[in-house]
Design an enzyme around this catalytic site. Structure first.
Site, PDB file in Angstrom:
ATOM      1  N   LYS A 112      43.701  24.999  56.773  1.00 38.21           N
ATOM      2  CA  LYS A 112      42.575  25.255  56.148  1.00 38.21           C
ATOM      3  C   LYS A 112      43.302  25.448  54.663  1.00 38.21           C
ATOM      4  CE  LYS A 112      40.151  27.866  53.796  1.00 38.21           C
ATOM      5  NZ  LYS A 112      39.883  27.794  52.510  1.00 38.21           N
ATOM      6  N   GLY A 136      46.766  35.127  50.890  1.00 31.99           N
ATOM      7  CA  GLY A 136      45.547  35.342  49.984  1.00 31.99           C
ATOM      8  C   GLY A 136      45.628  36.923  49.418  1.00 31.99           C
ATOM      9  N   SER A 137      44.368  37.029  49.116  1.00 32.14           N
ATOM     10  CA  SER A 137      44.106  38.441  48.595  1.00 32.14           C
ATOM     11  C   SER A 137      44.369  39.618  49.575  1.00 32.14           C
ATOM     12  CB  SER A 137      42.850  38.529  47.768  1.00 32.14           C
ATOM     13  OG  SER A 137      41.867  38.565  48.830  1.00 32.14           O
ATOM     14  N   GLU A 174      50.278  37.602  53.962  1.00 27.41           N
ATOM     15  CA  GLU A 174      51.050  37.709  52.812  1.00 27.41           C
ATOM     16  C   GLU A 174      50.079  37.832  51.664  1.00 27.41           C
ATOM     17  OE1 GLU A 174      54.213  37.766  52.288  1.00 27.41           O
ATOM     18  OE2 GLU A 174      53.580  37.819  50.270  1.00 27.41           O
ATOM     19  N   CYS A 185      52.460  35.354  43.439  1.00 28.57           N
ATOM     20  CA  CYS A 185      52.320  36.615  44.195  1.00 28.57           C
ATOM     21  C   CYS A 185      53.614  37.414  43.372  1.00 28.57           C
ATOM     22  CB  CYS A 185      52.732  36.437  45.765  1.00 28.57           C
ATOM     23  SG  CYS A 185      51.435  35.523  46.391  1.00 28.57           S
ATOM     24  N   GLU A 191      46.645  43.843  40.561  1.00 28.17           N
ATOM     25  CA  GLU A 191      47.150  42.358  40.558  1.00 28.17           C
ATOM     26  C   GLU A 191      46.203  41.644  39.793  1.00 28.17           C
ATOM     27  OE1 GLU A 191      47.394  39.815  44.140  1.00 28.17           O
ATOM     28  OE2 GLU A 191      49.429  39.031  43.376  1.00 28.17           O
TER      29      GLU A 191
HETATM   30  C1  UN1 Z   1      53.981  33.081  45.902  1.00 26.18           C
HETATM   31  O1  UN1 Z   1      53.765  33.426  44.584  1.00 26.18           O
HETATM   32  O2  UN1 Z   1      52.986  33.189  46.486  1.00 26.18           O
HETATM   33  O3  UN1 Z   1      59.944  33.120  44.943  1.00 26.18           O
HETATM   34  C2  UN1 Z   1      55.255  32.350  46.589  1.00 26.18           C
HETATM   35  C3  UN1 Z   1      58.999  32.415  44.424  1.00 26.18           C
HETATM   36  C4  UN1 Z   1      58.587  31.121  45.098  1.00 26.18           C
HETATM   37  C5  UN1 Z   1      57.530  31.630  46.169  1.00 26.18           C
HETATM   38  C6  UN1 Z   1      56.180  32.251  45.447  1.00 26.18           C
HETATM   39  N1  UN1 Z   1      59.724  30.441  45.537  1.00 26.18           N
HETATM   40  O4  UN1 Z   1      58.459  33.061  43.439  1.00 26.18           O
END
Ligand code: UN1
Length: 515
Positions: A190, A243-244, A265, A299, A400
């Site tokens: 999804k 996601g969040s 994550e 992230c 964030e």
């Molecule tokens: C993410 O930001 O969800 O190390 C992943 C990194 C990338 C992956 C980021 N290879 O910033």
């Protein structure tokens, strides 16, 4: 300045003007309801990427049924042969890398070198997991009894619900789909509604590589409809979500009655520490890349910079100067450094944090506004934003933002710097710039994050080490590397007694041979 985007710019490759549908049981089918949604280029909202299936729970049901039916056959395919299909998929990705990268820039905005990196990360992951077809090692160990053999083996679990974000439209799906497939699980994918086209491309390569029908399915649509149906479906024992934090908690709650295995994550509030002994120019390079790459929508983005008091002033002025030189625009234009943010609500959220920071008394050093000049008003552009003299407790240093905003915080020594770095709820990535090996080792041990960089920014994870974070960034699982296999398989311990008699563990005493 060439930041305007011509209408219906087709440099992005294969425009798909018509609904493509979901991929269920090896066939592309429309949503049962016939509904579709439109996706547009965030750099120029007059550019329609295509229309996609707006699925309901009934479409998710069909995909789960297909994945469930395919599972017994797929788990019986020898793992090295599953790996060979992944290997072929990786080869196709290599061939189509440039086309996919261009499509990705058009669909979600990040600049071409970064979308190439995204596709490359999926290539790396798919090759890596292809090799796992010939590994997936277990243990063999001596028994405490004679004439008895024992071992542990990894076994697939069943149907995986893979729920992915838009910021890495191919890389993050590859982190979930490639290990799931090589481990013998089947998948319902999804993708985010902001990046449906790239998700389809990723599925198409597996179709072309010869993956049997039903093993990988895609269902487009909203998280609260399709995602939630997967999470609450009794036939989907594994859920992997990027996601969040809020959606992560809801996912864990919804999956709990089924005792599902849930990999989460979630967010990050990552800090770069720059000590007084650091190479400041190198640190500035690292900060720019980590804070403003992908318009800060990672992230792993560096949304805090904790700086020693002696280097604070020079670092601040160099950073502001360099940030002001970054060129905003369409990511397919070669001289553009920073693309748009993903959509209007992201733009508004990012801007609201500028107002929050100013309200909290932080000093706005640069940026802090929506960019509209030279045609940028056709899309969602936010100027790289730096706040100075930020208190670690301020909201802009705690929450964030997921945009091109970073906060400079002063620290007098390594203890204060580490304390500030750790003073957030998230724990994904961290970094320290220092030439002092003792400080570097302190940071490696004491920064409470899943990933720490020494003399590099907070982004740049490679696929063969575990990826994930501590605290509210997740629930303890990791993806990528060997760690991924632990999520997509279950251990089975097997005891083989070839003594021909009843041997009771812990009960029968072993008689040592007479001396
Ligand atoms: C993410 O930001 O969800 O190390 C992943 C990194 C990338 C992956 C980021 N290879 O910033």
């Amino acid at each position: 300045m060439t930041s305007t985007v011509p209408e219906a710019d087709t440099r992005g490759g294969n425009a798909r003007p018509t609904a493509h549908g979901n991929y269920i049981g090896g066939a592309w089918v429309p949503a049962k309801s016939g509904k579709t949604f439109e996706n547009r280029n965030p750099a120029d909202t007059s550019d329609v990427i295509g229309t996609f299936a707006e699925s309901g729970p009934e479409d998710a049901e069909l995909a789960v049924a297909a994945a469930r039916e395919a599972f017994p056959r797929w788990r019986a395919v020898p793992a090295p042969k599953r790996g060979e299909i992944l290997y072929r998929a990786a080869e196709i990705l290599v061939r189509r890398k440039e086309e996919f990268s261009r499509d990705m820039t058009r669909e979600m905005g990040k600049v071409l070198p970064e979308t190439r990196g995204d596709v490359q990360e999926a290539i790396d992951m798919t090759y890596y997991m292809a090799g796992e077809g010939r590994r997936q090692f277990g243990q063999t160990t001596p028994s405490e009894m004679p004439d008895k053999f024992q071992m542990s083996v990894r076994l697939p679990v069943g149907v995986v619900g893979a729920i992915t974000p838009w910021n890495f439209p191919i890389a993050i799906p590859s982190w979930k789909i490639a290990p799931a497939l090589v481990c013998g699980d089947t998948v319902v994918f999804k993708p985010a509604t902001d990046t449906p086209a790239l998700a389809e491309r990723f599925v198409e390569i597996f179709e072309e590589a010869g993956l049997p029908p039903g093993v990988l399915n895609i269902v487009h649509g909203g998280g609260s409809v399709v995602g939630e149906r997967l999470v609450k479906h009794p036939d989907v024992p594994l859920i992997s979500l990027t996601g969040s934090r809020e959606v992560g908690i809801k996912t864990a709650e919804n999956g709990a009655p089924f005792l599902k295995h849930i990999h989460l994550e979630l967010g990050g509030k990552n800090a770069i520490i720059v000590m007084d002994d650091a190479d400041v120019d190198l640190a500035v390079d690292g900060i720019l890349w980590s804070a403003f790459g992908t318009s800060g929508q990672r992230c792993t983005a560096a949304s805090r910079v904790i700086v020693g008091s002696k280097v604070y002033e020079p670092l601040q002025s160099k950073l502001v100067e360099r940030a002001e030189q970054l060129k905003l625009g369409y990511g397919l234009d070669e001289d553009v450094d920073v693309g748009p943010v993903i959509n209007r609500s992201a733009l508004e959220k990012i801007h609201s944090y500028t107002e929050i920071g100013q309200g909290e008394g932080a000093k706005l050093l640069t940026g802090g506004e929506i960019a509209t000049e030279n045609g940028l008003d056709k899309g969602f552009f936010y100027r790289p934003t730096i706040f100075g003299d930020v208190d670690p407790e301020m909201r802009i240093a705690q929450e964030e933002i997921f945009g091109p905003t970073t906060a400079l915080i002063r620290a007098t020594d390594i203890d204060e710097a580490i304390r500030a770095a750790n003073s957030v709820e998230f724990g994904l990535s961290s970094s320290i710039f220092t030439r002092d090996v003792n400080k570097a080792f302190r940071a490696m041990r004491d920064l409470n994050t899943g990933i720490t960089y020494i003399n590099a920014g907070t982004t740049g994870a490679e696929v063969h080490l575990p990826f994930g974070g501590t605290k509210a960034t997740g629930n303890g699982h990791r993806e990528a590397g060997q760690a991924a296999l632990d999520f997509y398989t279950e251990w089975k311990s097997i005891y083989v007694d070839y003594s021909g008699k009843l041997q009771r563990a812990q009960i029968d005493e072993f008689e040592s041979p007479a001396p």
